[in-house]
Design an enzyme around this catalytic site. Sequence first.
Site, PDB file in Angstrom:
ATOM      1  CB  THR A 179      -2.867   3.923   1.142  1.00 25.96           C
ATOM      2  OG1 THR A 179      -2.748   4.690  -0.081  1.00 25.96           O
ATOM      3  CG2 THR A 179      -4.207   3.022   0.986  1.00 25.96           C
TER       4      THR A 179
ATOM      5  NE  ARG B 166      -1.876   8.832  -3.953  1.00 28.40           N
ATOM      6  CZ  ARG B 166      -0.744   9.003  -3.382  1.00 28.40           C
ATOM      7  NH1 ARG B 166      -0.002   8.072  -2.857  1.00 28.40           N
ATOM      8  NH2 ARG B 166      -0.083  10.259  -3.047  1.00 28.40           N
TER       9      ARG B 166
ATOM     10  CG  LEU C 129      -1.951  -1.144   1.421  1.00 26.95           C
ATOM     11  CD1 LEU C 129      -2.601  -0.860   2.724  1.00 26.95           C
ATOM     12  CD2 LEU C 129      -2.833  -1.061   0.327  1.00 26.95           C
ATOM     13  CG  ASP C 130       0.344   4.450  -2.739  1.00 22.71           C
ATOM     14  OD1 ASP C 130       1.160   3.691  -3.252  1.00 22.71           O
ATOM     15  OD2 ASP C 130      -0.550   5.021  -3.502  1.00 22.71           O
ATOM     16  CG  MET C 131       4.146   6.496   4.127  1.00 27.00           C
ATOM     17  SD  MET C 131       5.651   7.685   4.040  1.00 27.00           S
ATOM     18  CE  MET C 131       4.948   8.808   3.363  1.00 27.00           C
TER      19      MET C 131
END
Length: 221
Positions: free
Chosen positions: A69, A167, A65-67
């Site tokens: 998120t 995003r 996961l993106d940081m």
Amino acid sequence: MPLDQTFVYMPPQEPLSIIYEDADLVVIDKPAELLSVPGRLPEHHDSAYFRVLEHYPHAKITHRLDMATSGILMFAKHRDAEVAISKMFQARTVKKNYIALVQGKLEGEGSVDVPLITDWENRPRQMVHFELGKSAQTLYQALNYDEQQDITRVLLTPITGRSHQLRVHMMYIGHPITGDKIYHPDPEKSPLKRMALHASYLEFIQPLNGEKVIIQGDVPF
């Protein structure tokens, strides 16, 4: 510029929350602003993976996961599980849902099908590129609209798993995710002190025991 050169990393310090576990897998609720895996620099070593390894020394990462998120993040406890789970993700047999707050009034449901590529001069930013980009598809369903804040709560289902896909796709259709410091033109406008994107649901057949697994986490916004 690469992410490592552009931000001061201040990961949250609350203990990991384990929301599912069996003999082969462990699933956590990753807080926003914690890296999924260690960065290149020593000060970016703290991550969900690093913390999981403290409890499961043989654990392997299965996806990221993106940081910014938060939400459901799964790890394999051993090599056989890692291989099986990786094949499962590659075959796209895992159902993943996210909840997001996006800017503006988004109505109904639909899909976004535009290819993505890394914007190398502005990493980690991604961009739409119809000639060179890799195929990317996202389904969306508007849940409710807050007229006072001009924000729509939306259910997002990624069909592919490109970096920053949700995003960029939301920005592309004119409804960037609130608090997104990369793709929202005014991230400070968000009512939250974070990006409003949460991995809320995971469904799959556990490949090593054949059981159906459904994981649903609480959405923190």
